[in-house]
Scaffold this motif. Structure first.
Motif, mmCIF file in Angstrom:
data_model
loop_
_atom_site.group_PDB
_atom_site.id
_atom_site.type_symbol
_atom_site.label_atom_id
_atom_site.label_comp_id
_atom_site.label_asym_id
_atom_site.label_seq_id
_atom_site.Cartn_x
_atom_site.Cartn_y
_atom_site.Cartn_z
ATOM 1 N N VAL A 103 -1.617 16.012 23.513
ATOM 2 C CA VAL A 103 -1.805 17.394 23.067
ATOM 3 C C VAL A 103 -1.642 17.453 21.552
ATOM 4 N N GLU A 104 -2.482 18.274 20.925
ATOM 5 C CA GLU A 104 -2.338 18.585 19.508
ATOM 6 C C GLU A 104 -1.663 19.947 19.417
ATOM 7 N N LEU A 105 -0.645 20.048 18.583
ATOM 8 C CA LEU A 105 0.191 21.242 18.541
ATOM 9 C C LEU A 105 0.322 21.784 17.122
ATOM 10 N N ARG A 106 0.339 23.093 17.029
ATOM 11 C CA ARG A 106 0.687 23.799 15.796
ATOM 12 C C ARG A 106 1.679 24.897 16.160
ATOM 13 N N GLY A 107 2.619 25.170 15.271
ATOM 14 C CA GLY A 107 3.579 26.224 15.534
ATOM 15 C C GLY A 107 5.008 25.707 15.530
ATOM 16 N N PRO A 108 5.950 26.530 16.012
ATOM 17 C CA PRO A 108 7.374 26.177 15.948
ATOM 18 C C PRO A 108 7.736 24.860 16.629
ATOM 19 N N VAL A 109 7.018 24.478 17.680
ATOM 20 C CA VAL A 109 7.366 23.258 18.414
ATOM 21 C C VAL A 109 7.211 22.009 17.551
ATOM 22 N N VAL A 110 6.368 22.073 16.525
ATOM 23 C CA VAL A 110 6.148 20.897 15.672
ATOM 24 C C VAL A 110 7.435 20.469 14.985
ATOM 25 N N SER A 111 8.300 21.425 14.646
ATOM 26 C CA SER A 111 9.560 21.065 13.984
ATOM 27 C C SER A 111 10.443 20.229 14.898
ATOM 28 N N ASP A 112 10.364 20.458 16.218
ATOM 29 C CA ASP A 112 11.161 19.669 17.157
ATOM 30 C C ASP A 112 10.649 18.224 17.233
ATOM 31 N N ILE A 113 9.333 18.063 17.190
ATOM 32 C CA ILE A 113 8.757 16.717 17.182
ATOM 33 C C ILE A 113 9.117 16.006 15.882
ATOM 34 N N ARG A 114 9.015 16.733 14.777
ATOM 35 C CA ARG A 114 9.359 16.159 13.469
ATOM 36 C C ARG A 114 10.809 15.686 13.456
ATOM 37 N N ASP A 115 11.717 16.506 13.977
ATOM 38 C CA ASP A 115 13.131 16.140 13.993
ATOM 39 C C ASP A 115 13.377 14.897 14.846
ATOM 40 N N ALA A 116 12.656 14.788 15.960
ATOM 41 C CA ALA A 116 12.835 13.625 16.839
ATOM 42 C C ALA A 116 12.412 12.344 16.139
ATOM 43 N N ILE A 117 11.299 12.381 15.423
ATOM 44 C CA ILE A 117 10.841 11.199 14.687
ATOM 45 C C ILE A 117 11.813 10.878 13.562
ATOM 46 N N GLU A 118 12.310 11.905 12.887
ATOM 47 C CA GLU A 118 13.248 11.699 11.779
ATOM 48 C C GLU A 118 14.529 11.029 12.266
ATOM 49 N N VAL A 119 15.041 11.498 13.397
ATOM 50 C CA VAL A 119 16.247 10.891 13.965
ATOM 51 C C VAL A 119 15.994 9.430 14.313
ATOM 52 N N GLN A 120 14.858 9.155 14.913
ATOM 53 C CA GLN A 120 14.526 7.770 15.269
ATOM 54 C C GLN A 120 14.417 6.893 14.020
ATOM 55 N N TRP A 121 13.808 7.435 12.976
ATOM 56 C CA TRP A 121 13.647 6.691 11.723
ATOM 57 C C TRP A 121 15.004 6.296 11.138
ATOM 58 N N ARG A 122 15.916 7.257 11.113
ATOM 59 C CA ARG A 122 17.256 6.974 10.582
ATOM 60 C C ARG A 122 18.023 6.032 11.499
ATOM 61 N N ARG A 123 17.877 6.258 12.769
ATOM 62 C CA ARG A 123 18.628 5.461 13.746
ATOM 63 C C ARG A 123 18.261 3.983 13.647
ATOM 64 N N ILE A 124 16.974 3.689 13.501
ATOM 65 C CA ILE A 124 16.545 2.294 13.366
ATOM 66 C C ILE A 124 17.162 1.677 12.115
ATOM 67 N N HIS A 125 17.266 2.473 11.056
ATOM 68 C CA HIS A 125 17.783 1.956 9.788
ATOM 69 C C HIS A 125 19.265 1.624 9.859
ATOM 70 N N VAL A 126 20.054 2.514 10.447
ATOM 71 C CA VAL A 126 21.510 2.323 10.428
ATOM 72 C C VAL A 126 22.059 1.748 11.724
ATOM 73 N N ALA A 133 0.818 -1.217 0.000
ATOM 74 C CA ALA A 133 0.000 0.000 0.000
ATOM 75 C C ALA A 133 0.851 1.267 0.000
ATOM 76 N N GLY A 134 2.158 1.109 0.214
ATOM 77 C CA GLY A 134 3.035 2.278 0.211
ATOM 78 C C GLY A 134 3.347 2.832 1.586
ATOM 79 N N ILE A 135 2.946 2.123 2.645
ATOM 80 C CA ILE A 135 3.242 2.567 4.015
ATOM 81 C C ILE A 135 4.606 2.009 4.430
ATOM 82 N N GLU A 136 5.507 2.888 4.851
ATOM 83 C CA GLU A 136 6.827 2.478 5.328
ATOM 84 C C GLU A 136 6.753 2.204 6.826
ATOM 85 N N HIS A 137 7.338 1.087 7.242
ATOM 86 C CA HIS A 137 7.221 0.666 8.633
ATOM 87 C C HIS A 137 8.570 0.191 9.145
ATOM 88 N N ARG A 138 8.976 0.718 10.281
ATOM 89 C CA ARG A 138 10.197 0.254 10.935
ATOM 90 C C ARG A 138 9.909 -0.094 12.391
#
Length: 418
Positions: free
Chosen positions: A166-189, A107-112
């Protein structure tokens, strides 16, 4: 300097820069919406996923194949079908190998999967975080897993779980995004990539790290003192931010002047946090502690061992048994609050990947405070006199359970748990 020494120096500079980037920062101009229970959380999450145009990233400890899990799964499939990039991180122990996962690749969903075995390349740690980001615009953080509110290990709960996100909008969302991105890469490598987080300092920046730290502290203090609502995303891991969440609690408790309301299902913190609560009560702060029960029998026996010093200092303790208390929340002086995934035990504070949001001067704190006080009213207060009269057998069992827990956590944390 040798070539090897130069490479080490550059690596050290990068790591130090990254260290200061990782320490949490407060930002203003965020929108915060407190979500109580899975009903509110799943409705909001699915609505955002259905409106997604570019990306959906989800990280959770538990993803169940129940009514709630199917609803979220269907929304993810719809998004992927529209061409949205969908990524999901689940924990190797918290989440079973579900049949729905088999249809995700096609279906195109990436899962780690984080740490598929009890002891894996990340040691004993789990990803206990509950995070989501949609289109890099809306973020979620809290204690709510992808699981039906009324189900717990095959048993029906009398009321929905007591939990929050909590649902969030604004600058703090970039910090959450970065945390998930780091985890995604970390699991891979298998480790944290050096280029996965932006350092605060560029390679040519000669300003001192101490100066950078002071500037960030001043900025935070200016936001707090000005009474402006601000939000910080606070994550802990086993590489850099080992005690980030614990320190956030300690800072708030240490500055408390009037009231501390703290609700947590697994209350087995180390000495620092317990002492902070004792000192706060002794200086006249009203401290109310609500503890969950009836999920892990061993903790039901072990946790009461800690009550003695707290009760003697004046801390008010209540045990919540109306339903499963799963929320990890706190409010201090009505102007500081936290919502997240971190329990106050050795696993969350010393081993697991966790994530909380800290709120200062935000209007949602009032609703969170009201909910905690409601739980206090529904809970069973621990009377000091009655507690002191416990039979010797009960005292002995409590001591054995606490000592066994402490020894086990000492081993798992390599002596880190105190």
């Amino acid at each position: 300097m040798s070539a090897g020494g130069g490479r080490f120096s550059r690596l050290r500079h990068t790591l130090l820069g990254r260290r200061y980037w990782q320490r949490y920062r407060f930002t203003s101009n965020n929108e915060v919406k407190l979500l109580r229970s899975g009903d509110e959380f799943f409705d909001a999450l699915i609505e955002r996923i259905d409106a997604a145009e570019q990306s959906v990233a989800l990280e959770t400890y538990i993803f169940c194949d129940d009514e709630s899990g199917q609803a979220v799964n269907d929304a993810l499939l719809r998004a992927a079908k529209r061409g949205v990039r969908v990524r999901v991180i689940t924990d190797g122990i918290g989440t079973a190998r579900l049949k729905m996962f088999e249809q995700w690749p096609a279906a195109g969903i990436e899962h780690r999967i984080y740490n598929p075995h009890i002891f894996g390349r990340f040691g004993f740690s789990r990803t206990h975080r509950k995070l989501a980001v949609v289109d890099n615009e809306v973020g979620y953080c809290g204690g709510i897993n992808i699981v039906d509110d009324y189900e717990n290990n095959g048993q029906k709960l009398p009321y929905r779980r007591w939990d929050f996100a909590v649902e969030l909008r604004g600058p703090v969302v970039s910090d959450i995004r970065d945390a998930i991105e780091v985890q995604w890469r970390r699991i891979h490598v298998g480790h944290r990539p050096l280029d996965s987080i932006k350092p605060d300092l560029s390679p040519h920046d000669t300003s001192s790290l101490g100066s950078l730290r002071r500037r960030r502290r001043r900025r935070n203090e200016e936001l707090w003192a000005g009474g402006e609502p601000c939000v910080a995303f606070v994550a802990r891991d086993n590489l850099i931010n080992r005690r980030a969440i614990e320190k956030a609690y300690l800072a708030a408790i240490g500055q408390a002047r009037h009231e501390i309301l703290l609700a947590n299902p697994y209350f087995m913190p180390g000495r620092k946090l317990r002492r902070a609560l004792v000192y706060a009560a002794r200086r006249g702060v009203e401290v109310k502690l609500i503890i969950g029960r009836k999920e892990f029998k061993a903790l039901d026996y072990a946790v009461p061992f800690l009550y003695n010093a707290l009760l003697r200092a004046g801390v008010q303790i209540a045990e919540y048994e109306k339903t499963l208390l799963h929320g990890k929340v706190a409010v201090v002086d009505s102007n500081w609050g936290t919502v997240g995934s971190s329990n106050l035990d050795a696993l969350s504070l010393m081993l697991n990947n966790e994530a909380n949001v800290v709120l200062v001067n935000d209007q949602s704190i009032a609703r969170l405070r009201e909910a905690i006080l409601g739980a206090v009213a529904d809970a069973r207060p621990i009377d000091e006199a009655h507690y002191e009269k416990r039979p010797a057998r009960v005292r002995a069992i409590s001591w054995i359970a606490y000592t066994s827990y402490r020894v086990a956590m000492k081993v798992l944390t390599v002596g880190g748990y105190d």
